[in-house]
Design an enzyme around this catalytic site. Structure first.
Site, PDB file in Angstrom:
ATOM      1  N   GLY A 120       0.759  -1.246   0.000  1.00  0.00           N
ATOM      2  CA  GLY A 120       0.000   0.000   0.000  1.00  0.00           C
ATOM      3  C   GLY A 120       0.783   1.287   0.000  1.00  0.00           C
ATOM      4  O   GLY A 120       0.200   2.354  -0.210  1.00  0.00           O
ATOM      5  N   ARG A 180      -4.951   2.458 -16.220  1.00  0.00           N
ATOM      6  CA  ARG A 180      -5.071   3.313 -15.035  1.00  0.00           C
ATOM      7  C   ARG A 180      -5.715   4.679 -15.282  1.00  0.00           C
ATOM      8  O   ARG A 180      -6.584   5.083 -14.522  1.00  0.00           O
ATOM      9  CB  ARG A 180      -3.704   3.488 -14.344  1.00  0.00           C
ATOM     10  CG  ARG A 180      -3.020   2.166 -13.970  1.00  0.00           C
ATOM     11  CD  ARG A 180      -1.835   2.334 -13.038  1.00  0.00           C
ATOM     12  NE  ARG A 180      -2.251   2.733 -11.720  1.00  0.00           N
ATOM     13  CZ  ARG A 180      -2.218   3.958 -11.256  1.00  0.00           C
ATOM     14  NH1 ARG A 180      -1.684   4.925 -11.974  1.00  0.00           N
ATOM     15  NH2 ARG A 180      -2.672   4.242 -10.070  1.00  0.00           N
ATOM     16  N   CYS A 235     -11.985   2.657 -29.692  1.00  0.00           N
ATOM     17  CA  CYS A 235     -13.240   3.339 -30.036  1.00  0.00           C
ATOM     18  C   CYS A 235     -14.069   3.653 -28.808  1.00  0.00           C
ATOM     19  O   CYS A 235     -15.177   3.133 -28.637  1.00  0.00           O
ATOM     20  CB  CYS A 235     -14.011   2.464 -31.022  1.00  0.00           C
ATOM     21  SG  CYS A 235     -13.000   2.101 -32.440  1.00  0.00           S
TER      22      CYS A 235
HETATM   23  N1  LLP Z   1      -1.452  -7.074  -0.825  1.00  0.00           N
HETATM   24  C1  LLP Z   1      -2.739  -7.222  -1.194  1.00  0.00           C
HETATM   25  C2  LLP Z   1      -3.578  -8.199  -0.508  1.00  0.00           C
HETATM   26  C3  LLP Z   1      -3.253  -6.414  -2.220  1.00  0.00           C
HETATM   27  O1  LLP Z   1      -4.525  -6.549  -2.585  1.00  0.00           O
HETATM   28  C4  LLP Z   1      -2.408  -5.476  -2.871  1.00  0.00           C
HETATM   29  C5  LLP Z   1      -2.915  -4.636  -3.955  1.00  0.00           C
HETATM   30  C6  LLP Z   1      -1.062  -5.397  -2.465  1.00  0.00           C
HETATM   31  C7  LLP Z   1      -0.622  -6.203  -1.439  1.00  0.00           C
HETATM   32  C8  LLP Z   1      -0.076  -4.461  -3.104  1.00  0.00           C
HETATM   33  O2  LLP Z   1      -0.416  -3.132  -2.908  1.00  0.00           O
HETATM   34  P1  LLP Z   1       0.584  -1.972  -3.385  1.00  0.00           P
HETATM   35  O3  LLP Z   1       1.816  -2.058  -2.506  1.00  0.00           O
HETATM   36  O4  LLP Z   1       0.892  -2.182  -4.795  1.00  0.00           O
HETATM   37  O5  LLP Z   1      -0.195  -0.721  -3.139  1.00  0.00           O
HETATM   38  N2  LLP Z   1      -4.746  -1.489  -9.927  1.00  0.00           N
HETATM   39  C9  LLP Z   1      -4.648  -0.449  -8.921  1.00  0.00           C
HETATM   40  C10 LLP Z   1      -4.050  -0.955  -7.635  1.00  0.00           C
HETATM   41  C11 LLP Z   1      -4.763  -2.173  -7.072  1.00  0.00           C
HETATM   42  C12 LLP Z   1      -4.156  -2.688  -5.807  1.00  0.00           C
HETATM   43  C13 LLP Z   1      -4.724  -4.018  -5.459  1.00  0.00           C
HETATM   44  N3  LLP Z   1      -4.140  -4.659  -4.324  1.00  0.00           N
HETATM   45  C14 LLP Z   1      -3.866   0.728  -9.501  1.00  0.00           C
HETATM   46  O6  LLP Z   1      -3.438   0.666 -10.656  1.00  0.00           O
HETATM   47  O7  LLP Z   1      -3.707   1.748  -8.823  1.00  0.00           O
END
Ligand code: LLP
Length: 427
Positions: free
Chosen positions: A239, A316, A346
């Site tokens: 996160g 995104r 499109c």
């Molecule tokens: N752990 C779990 C259980 C998760 O669901 C996620 C991301 C992470 C770790 C990794 O999170 P990060 O460190 O990358 O923030 N597609 C979206 C982001 C979706 C995140 C989903 N879960 C975007 O492009 O912003």
């Protein structure tokens, strides 16, 4: 810190000119810097040096096996959310003993596959999932190592689609209902209770929501111990945000310091699941200008730059209204103008950037969409029957294609016209 640098007006990835790669592999393509990937991994991981911990890269952020292999070599594990991600992680050489499995909807086949592979932990998200996992484990004559993913009801203060730690989100077990579920699990055969996990959201730019959820986790860990259920692992999810535009995410060492302080004295191994913070600014999407045009009507005059990358290649901007900086691959010194950078798909929702002021571009110029390493290629699709793009990894003064551009044949792979359904034939 990343290794996309400008020399004499040319964009380089480490020691290789981006334009040179484009000439050789064609456009569009994702381009990653090995040095940046490893530096970000170490910057994250070293914050926890001295504490028992495991950094499990969130495979969904960037799932190419060459990149997963880099993190495996650096001592990392993987956070997976599907059987497909488990397959990739194993192919990349990640030790199953360093793989954890998150997600609300694991199927029976996926549970069986992961049990047989011998992964470190299942982050279980419901009572029904626990029951299913137990059945599968007992059938296989195994014991499933379990953490419960709790939902701490904390606002991560990020985009609604990527907030996961609020009570109204589908994720985890309400933290107040966790103790009875732990007690039930502890009494089950085929289940070994090992830990607790949470993940409150993605692209967090403040430390406070992490601290708030850790405070709640700490209280639960203590109450579990008092009830005779000591846990060995605490998983804080991923996160941590990155800078796309002018965001000021927490410094990695401040984040690590806050985590260590909150969890001091608990005698548990920490698990972290970073994705974006490691790969986001280690990758770019390179695209070529196809046409420029101006649409007018009444008071409206709108300039468009139509490029060969689209929402299927980078979802995104369309999906979250996300901002990605756009840079010319070669600086030209042309006067600046305000344009929308759009793809060939499109739909009006197909845009990469809106109302951007950039040096004017002409047909065949190359543009770099920055900060595209996380959730870029991994979210791409074949919409409009567009073959998925190539991925390239630079290492110093060399580069390698780590995924070839898809072919038209691959687009229809697996598709079948049933016999007797020739054109014009009425069934
Ligand atoms: N752990 C779990 C259980 C998760 O669901 C996620 C991301 C992470 C770790 C990794 O999170 P990060 O460190 O990358 O923030 N597609 C979206 C982001 C979706 C995140 C989903 N879960 C975007 O492009 O912003």
């Amino acid at each position: 810190m990343n290794y996309f640098v400008r020399r004499n007006g040319e964009l380089y990835c480490e020691e290789v000119a981006v334009g040179e790669i484009a000439a050789a592999v064609g456009t569009p393509f994702y381009l990653y810097s090995k040095k940046t990937l490893l530096q970000h991994f170490h910057a994250f991981d070293s914050g926890f040096a001295g504490s028992a911990h495991l950094t499990c890269f969130a495979v969904k952020a960037c799932s190419n096996i060459a990149i997963l292999h880099l993190f495996a070599s650096a001592g990392g594990g993987a956070d997976i959310v599907s059987g497909g991600e488990l397959f990739r992680a194993l192919k990349a050489g990640i030790d199953p003993g360093r793989i954890i499995y998150s997600g609300v909807g694991k199927t029976e086949d996926e549970l069986r596959y992961a049990l047989a592979a011998g992964i470190l932990l299942f982050n279980v998200e419901s009572g029904q999932e626990l029951d299913r996992l137990q059945r599968v484990a007992v059938t296989l004559g195994q014991e499933a190592p379990v953490s419960f993913r709790v939902n701490p009801d904390v606002d991560p203060l990020t985009h609604a689609y990527i907030s996961t730690g609020l009570a109204k989100n589908k994720f985890g077990i309400p933290i107040r209902e966790a103790l009875p579920l732990y007690q039930r699990a502890a009494a089950m055969n085929g289940i070994a209770v090992k830990g607790i996990s949470c993940h409150i959201g993605s692209q967090l730019t403040l430390i406070s929501p992490f601290v708030e959820s850790m405070t709640k986790i700490r209280t639960l860990v203590r109450s579990l111990a008092e009830n005779g259920i000591p846990v060995q692992y605490i998983d804080l999810g991923g996160g941590v945000g990155i800078t796309y535009d002018d965001e000021t995410p927490p410094h990695l060492h401040d984040y690590a310091e806050a985590v260590r302080k909150e969890l001091a004295g608990l005698d548990c191994t920490l698990i972290l699941e970073p994705g974006r913070v490691i790969v986001g600014n280690a990758g770019i999407l390179v695209t070529k200008v196809q046409y420029t045009k101006t649409n007018r009507g009444g008071e409206v005059e709108k300039k468009f730059v139509i490029v060969d990358a689209a929402m299927n290649d980078l979802a995104r901007p369309s999906l979250y209204g996300a901002y990605h900086t756009i840079q010319p691959v070669r600086e030209t010194g042309a006067a600046r103008e305000t344009v929308d950078i759009v793809g060939p798909i499109c739909e009006t929702g197909d845009f990469i950037a809106k109302d951007r002021t950039l040096a004017a571009v002409v047909q065949d110029d190359l543009l770099a969409v920055m900060s595209a390493g996380a959730y870029g290629f991994s979210m791409s699709s074949n919409y409009n029957s567009r073959p998925r793009v190539a991925e390239v990894l630079v290492d110093g003064d060399r580069y390698a294609v780590i995924r070839r551009r898809e072919t038209f044949d691959q687009l229809i792979q697996g598709e079948v016209i049933p016999e007797g359904q020739e054109a014009g034939h009425d069934q």
